[in-house]
Motif scaffolding. Structure first.
Motif, short mmCIF file in Angstrom:
data_model
loop_
_atom_site.label_atom_id
_atom_site.label_comp_id
_atom_site.label_asym_id
_atom_site.label_seq_id
_atom_site.Cartn_x
_atom_site.Cartn_y
_atom_site.Cartn_z
N ILE A 3 -17.30 -47.86 -12.52
CA ILE A 3 -16.37 -47.14 -11.65
C ILE A 3 -17.15 -46.52 -10.50
O ILE A 3 -18.30 -46.10 -10.67
CB ILE A 3 -15.60 -46.05 -12.42
N GLU A 4 -16.54 -46.50 -9.31
CA GLU A 4 -17.20 -45.88 -8.17
C GLU A 4 -17.08 -44.37 -8.28
O GLU A 4 -15.99 -43.83 -8.51
CB GLU A 4 -16.59 -46.37 -6.86
N ASP A 9 -20.40 -36.40 -7.90
CA ASP A 9 -20.85 -36.87 -9.21
C ASP A 9 -22.13 -37.71 -9.15
O ASP A 9 -22.65 -38.11 -10.20
CB ASP A 9 -19.75 -37.69 -9.89
N TYR A 10 -22.63 -37.98 -7.94
CA TYR A 10 -23.83 -38.80 -7.82
C TYR A 10 -24.99 -38.27 -8.67
O TYR A 10 -25.69 -39.06 -9.33
CB TYR A 10 -24.28 -38.88 -6.36
N PRO A 11 -25.26 -36.95 -8.68
CA PRO A 11 -26.42 -36.47 -9.45
C PRO A 11 -26.35 -36.78 -10.94
O PRO A 11 -27.38 -36.76 -11.62
CB PRO A 11 -26.40 -34.96 -9.21
N ARG A 12 -25.19 -37.11 -11.47
CA ARG A 12 -25.06 -37.37 -12.90
C ARG A 12 -25.77 -38.64 -13.34
O ARG A 12 -26.07 -38.80 -14.53
CB ARG A 12 -23.58 -37.43 -13.29
N CYS A 38 -23.33 -46.06 -1.82
CA CYS A 38 -22.29 -45.95 -2.85
C CYS A 38 -22.95 -45.94 -4.21
O CYS A 38 -24.03 -46.51 -4.40
CB CYS A 38 -21.31 -47.12 -2.77
N VAL A 39 -22.28 -45.32 -5.18
CA VAL A 39 -22.79 -45.26 -6.55
C VAL A 39 -21.67 -45.64 -7.50
O VAL A 39 -20.55 -45.10 -7.41
CB VAL A 39 -23.33 -43.85 -6.90
N VAL A 53 -26.74 -48.16 -7.64
CA VAL A 53 -26.85 -47.41 -6.40
C VAL A 53 -27.07 -48.40 -5.27
O VAL A 53 -28.02 -49.20 -5.32
CB VAL A 53 -28.02 -46.39 -6.45
N ALA A 54 -26.21 -48.39 -4.27
CA ALA A 54 -26.30 -49.35 -3.17
C ALA A 54 -26.42 -48.61 -1.85
O ALA A 54 -25.62 -47.72 -1.56
CB ALA A 54 -25.07 -50.25 -3.15
#
Length: 251
Positions: A3-4, A9-12, A38-39, A53-54
């Motif tokens: 899921i994007e 929430d990226y640091p998770r 994007c993550v 991670v893109a």
């Protein structure tokens, strides 16, 4: 299933990218929203078990419990952004060609176990080292690849940094650094008519010294087998760390 994630929430997914993961400056730069990207993530029982991670450039990074099926899902997620260079766990190298990727390896150089020791490299007469500012950015020979990573000149000046070498008011060599997680990964470009003169070593050494002064650990990465890139990294005082697998899609 991946899921994007929303940016908050990226640091998770950070725990999935351990200290031994390659290109960590790029990974953290996306997670810190210093460069566009994007993550995506997939859940385990209590936390994320896998992540992708893109960046907006070709560089993408997969970590965690990546299976061949998840690698295929990542391929589909990245289908509209060729070319890509996807870093992933070593055990997936054999599965990548079956999914339309070309398997390859890259090498990483870093500060070494004792920390980076700056080299005393001086510009030859007639040459001048300068930090890249807004004016010099407009003159870069490597402007398009740098913009692909940072998205805009303003973002580059805010979150990255660069050093260039001038001769007769011409920009003849340049180094650019992606900063994230206390690390800085450098890329180098020297004009063809100024190569093989030690100028790249001078600029990279100056950039590494500046990075250390800012409290950053300097790194370089490049396609395995590039003798010139290896010699450049060593001459600037960096040390070999490891080779790592990537899967490429060129078109």
């Amino acid at each position: 299933m991946l899921i994007e994630l929303e940016a908050q929430d990226y640091p998770r997914v950070r725990p999935l990218f351990r200290a031994s993961y390659p290109n960590l400056a790029f990974v953290h730069a996306v997670l810190e929203r210093a460069i566009p990207g994007c993550v995506w993530a997939g859940s385990g029982e209590r936390e994320f078990a896998v992540a992708l991670v893109a960046t907006e450039a070709p560089f993408c990074f997969a970590a965690g419990a990546v299976t061949p099926a998840l690698l295929d899902e990542m391929r589909a997620l990245l289908a509209d952004r060729p070319p890509i260079k996807l870093v992933h766990p070593r055990g997936l190298a054999s599965a990548a060609p079956q999914l339309g990727f070309v398997a390859a390896e890259r090498a990483q150089f870093g500060p070494g176990p004792g920390g980076y020791a700056p080299r005393d490299l001086r510009a030859p007469p007639g040459f001048e080292l300068a930090a890249v500012d807004g004016h010099l950015f407009s003159r870069l020979n490597w402007r398009d690849p740098v913009l692909a990573i940072f998205g805009s000149v303003a973002n580059y000046l805010r979150h990255g940094f660069g050093v260039c070498l001038l001769h007769d008011d011409q920009l003849v060599a340049e180094i650019h650094g992606v900063v994230g997680g206390g690390l800085c990964e450098f890329g180098c470009h020297t004009r063809a008519d100024y190569r093989r003169r030690g100028l790249s070593s001078l600029v990279l050494g100056a950039a590494c010294k500046h990075a250390v002064a800012l409290g950053l650990a300097p790194f370089t990465t490049f396609d395995a087998g590039k003798i010139e890139s290896e010699a450049l990294s060593r001459s600037a005082g960096l040390h070999y760390e490891f080779h790592y697998p990537i899967s490429q899609r060129i078109c």
